[in-house]
Design an enzyme around this catalytic site. Structure first.
Site, PDB file in Angstrom:
ATOM      1  N   ASP A  99       0.856  -1.179   0.000  1.00  0.00           N
ATOM      2  CA  ASP A  99       0.000   0.000   0.000  1.00  0.00           C
ATOM      3  C   ASP A  99       0.894   1.232   0.000  1.00  0.00           C
ATOM      4  OD1 ASP A  99      -2.433   1.554   0.470  1.00  0.00           O
ATOM      5  OD2 ASP A  99      -3.234  -0.287   1.371  1.00  0.00           O
ATOM      6  N   ASP A 198      -2.981   4.726  -2.265  1.00  0.00           N
ATOM      7  CA  ASP A 198      -4.002   5.269  -1.376  1.00  0.00           C
ATOM      8  C   ASP A 198      -4.401   6.699  -1.721  1.00  0.00           C
ATOM      9  OD1 ASP A 198      -5.346   4.829   1.342  1.00  0.00           O
ATOM     10  OD2 ASP A 198      -4.306   6.720   1.691  1.00  0.00           O
ATOM     11  N   GLU A 255      -6.452   3.958  -5.804  1.00  0.00           N
ATOM     12  CA  GLU A 255      -7.688   4.294  -5.098  1.00  0.00           C
ATOM     13  C   GLU A 255      -7.998   5.717  -5.524  1.00  0.00           C
ATOM     14  OE1 GLU A 255      -9.795   4.535  -0.711  1.00  0.00           O
ATOM     15  OE2 GLU A 255      -7.866   5.456  -1.027  1.00  0.00           O
ATOM     16  N   HIS A 328     -11.188  -2.884   3.309  1.00  0.00           N
ATOM     17  CA  HIS A 328     -11.034  -2.504   4.719  1.00  0.00           C
ATOM     18  C   HIS A 328     -11.764  -1.213   5.082  1.00  0.00           C
ATOM     19  CE1 HIS A 328      -8.299  -0.071   2.509  1.00  0.00           C
ATOM     20  NE2 HIS A 328      -8.043   0.658   3.566  1.00  0.00           N
ATOM     21  N   ASP A 329     -12.376  -0.560   4.096  1.00  0.00           N
ATOM     22  CA  ASP A 329     -13.153   0.658   4.381  1.00  0.00           C
ATOM     23  C   ASP A 329     -14.650   0.427   4.239  1.00  0.00           C
ATOM     24  OD1 ASP A 329     -10.812   2.179   4.707  1.00  0.00           O
ATOM     25  OD2 ASP A 329     -10.709   2.654   2.570  1.00  0.00           O
TER      26      ASP A 329
HETATM   27  C1  GLC Z   1      -7.900   5.439   2.113  1.00  0.00           C
HETATM   28  C2  GLC Z   1      -7.763   4.175   2.918  1.00  0.00           C
HETATM   29  C3  GLC Z   1      -8.385   4.388   4.269  1.00  0.00           C
HETATM   30  C4  GLC Z   1      -7.638   5.509   4.950  1.00  0.00           C
HETATM   31  C5  GLC Z   1      -7.609   6.771   4.091  1.00  0.00           C
HETATM   32  C6  GLC Z   1      -6.587   7.735   4.589  1.00  0.00           C
HETATM   33  O1  GLC Z   1      -9.207   5.744   1.825  1.00  0.00           O
HETATM   34  O2  GLC Z   1      -8.313   3.098   2.233  1.00  0.00           O
HETATM   35  O3  GLC Z   1      -8.377   3.239   5.057  1.00  0.00           O
HETATM   36  O4  GLC Z   1      -8.250   5.793   6.179  1.00  0.00           O
HETATM   37  O5  GLC Z   1      -7.260   6.498   2.759  1.00  0.00           O
HETATM   38  O6  GLC Z   1      -5.296   7.249   4.342  1.00  0.00           O
END
Ligand code: GLC
Ligand code: CA
Length: 550
Positions: A99, A198, A255, A328-329
């Site tokens: 990540d 991310d 992402e 995980h979100d």
């Molecule tokens: C992304 C991650 C999440 C995190 C956020 C800030 O959305 O998937 O888990 O809290 O970024 O890094």
């Protein structure tokens, strides 16, 4: 040479390291734990693992707050453990992606600490500092409250799109960008297969930092329209790719929330910034926005289908997608997409079949292959996730009762998918011998990795996609959605030369009929024990999915 688009063939398994397997019984999952479970993953058939952040971190956002990009968080192990894991995984034919969190760091990162200590430090320009007696504008951070945090001894504020312990990096500064690129290349040199990247659409902020009309009773306004996928981001993303990813035959999974479909070509086209991106348009169907859980929707299957169709069309036109139903979100997919009375093994299998055979690389989030469901917490202090706590308080502020607020959070909490992996029915599910950092779900004694029918089904899905007769069409075939089906049925075919595979899923609690006139079809996979055939018509049970070959 490896095929340039080798990643189209992968099945990627997402690991949340804190909750996968605890090897030293301190209640926290770790790298040796992952290493120990590689044979399980091999047995399932996945080909790549994506491990959520394992770097040095105070763990305010469980690793998405990094204080050393090149150190391993001691809770997870050491660099030697990582090297061992990478080597063992590769020996089994499993690739590893990590990540990459480069929109922000932890406030405990030495760069930020140096910036705090000395106004004149060059590190001040690594972050976003603004002078003022009050907050420079009214933007709300993703995890609630202002995006601005005041320095204790100065009339100066720093910017954070997420938590105040996650200050944003200043991508306008070329020196900072260069440092990041060098760090990325050092990881790639180590032999990892690539990155999930991310919050990458947040790296460019509108430089006017102008206030917005408020959109909540807190008097603030979501920062998204000024900080996500803003003009000028293309310069940073092109440079990022050129200086790093392009030099390696690696996979990059962005992402990238907030990218309009018109821009997908820039992101995933032949010269795009990334190999693939996640599309959140249909995964957030139950809420108006992924960060406001009290704004729930009354979605229908028809709407869901339309969104899914549109998403697949756009992905197909522009490049390649990263298909998922959990991460995980997100809450557990069975709990989100299936009505409570129908949350069975069969429904979990059907949901798996619905998304797994779409065009793109399928992602499986840990324990999704067991048909896991959401946890149920009775008080707010049973939650760990910072956005759960924020959403709880914001819901109350917006006028909801404590009970309703808790219900919103139970439905959407990120803790739902972060509960420890249930390996077996022992106390703590064989995850650890001590109390885990986060409580297990109530269902683990009855639902775990031992003799799990959903697991067996996922294994078959993976086999179908990866080997044998229909593997090519399921991987490279075009996708066409079928129109002559009931609203509650999601149907598509994958086509490659003379090969065709048909997928039908009844995403509803009523029985539905579909017509299969024409050539005989061969059943490849069924979420249920049987299939009712009535003269050229198939009767699908509630939440049944079937896959055919022509
Ligand atoms: C992304 C991650 C999440 C995190 C956020 C800030 O959305 O998937 O888990 O809290 O970024 O890094
Ligand atoms: Ca441990």
């Amino acid at each position: 040479m490896k095929d340039k688009k080798w990643w189209e063939k992968e099945v990627i398994y997402q690991i949340y390291p804190k909750s996968f397997k605890d090897s030293n019984n301190d209640g926290i999952g770790d790298l040796q734990g992952i290493r120990e479970k590689l044979p399980y993953l091999k047995e399932l058939g996945i080909t790549t693992i994506w491990i959520c952040p394992i770097f040095t971190s105070p763990m305010v956002d469980n690793g998405y707050d990094i204080s050393d990009f090149e150190g391993i968080n001691p809770e997870f192990g050491t660099m030697a453990d990582f090297d061992q894991l990478l080597e063992d995984a590769n020996k089994l034919g499993i690739k590893v992606i990590l990540d990459l969190v480069i929109n922000h760091t932890s406030d405990e990162h030495p760069w930020f600490q140096a910036a705090l200590k000395d106004k004149e430090s060059p590190y001040r320009d690594y972050y976003i500092f603004k002078e003022g007696k009050t907050e420079p504008n009214n933007w709300r951070s993703i995890f609630g409250g202002s995006v601005w945090e005041k320095l204790p001894d100065e009339e100066v504020y720093y910017f954070h799109a997420f938590d105040k312990k996650q200050p944003d990096l200043n991508w306008e500064n070329p020196v900072l960008r260069q440092e990041l690129y060098e760090m990325i290349n050092r990881w790639l040199e180590k032999g990892i297969a690539g990155f999930r990247i991310d919050s990458i659409t947040f790296i460019k902020k509108d430089q006017d930092f102008a206030s917005l009309p408020t959109d909540g009773v807190d008097g603030l306004a979501s920062c998204k329209s000024k900080t996500r996928n803003r003009p000028g981001i293309e310069v940073f993303l092109n440079e990022l790719k050129k200086e790093t990813f392009e030099k390696y035959n690696c996979v990059t999974v962005g992402e990238a929330p907030g990218v309009p479909y018109e821009d997908y070509g820039d992101f995933i086209g032949d010269d795009g910034y990334f190999s693939m991106i996640f599309d959140f348009n249909y995964s957030d169907i139950d809420v108006e926005s992924g960060s406001d859980w009290f704004k729930r929707t009354n979605w229908t299957t028809k709407e869901f289908k339309e969104k899914l169709k549109r998403s697949q069309k756009v992905l197909q036109k522009n490049g390649w997608g990263a298909n998922f139903v959990e991460n995980h979100d997100q809450p557990r997919a069975v709990s989100k997409f299936i009505k409570p009375e129908y949350q069975t093994d069969e429904a979990a299998k059907a949901l798996g079949m619905l998304y797994f055979f779409l065009r793109g690389t399928p992602f499986i989030y840990q324990a999704q292959e067991l048909g896991m469901q959401n946890a149920k917490r009775n008080t707010i202090d049973q939650f760990n996730d910072i956005s759960s706590i924020d959403n709880y308080h914001r819901s109350i502020q917006e006028g909801y009762t404590l009970e309703t607020a808790l219900d919103f959070v139970n439905k959407r909490s990120r803790d739902n998918t972060r509960t420890p992996f249930p390996w077996d029915d022992r106390q703590y599910g064989g995850f650890s011998a001590t109390t885990p950092w986060l409580a297990m779900t109530e269902e683990y004694p009855n639902r775990n990795s031992q003799q799990n029918p959903v697991f067996a089904h996922y294994k078959k899905m993976i086999e179908l996609r990866q080997q044998g007769q229909v593997s090519e069409v399921l991987t490279h075939g075009t996708i066409v959605f079928l129109e002559n089906v009931p609203d509650n049925v999601i149907a598509y075919k994958r086509v490659l030369n003379e090969n065709e595979v048909y997928s039908f899923t009844n995403l509803s609690d009523t029985e539905e009929l579909i017509s299969i006139k024409g050539e005989p079809l061969e059943l490849l996979l069924n979420s249920h024990g049987d299939l009712v055939n009535e003269e050229n018509e198939l009767k699908l049970y509630p939440y049944q999915s079937v896959l055919f070959k022509k």
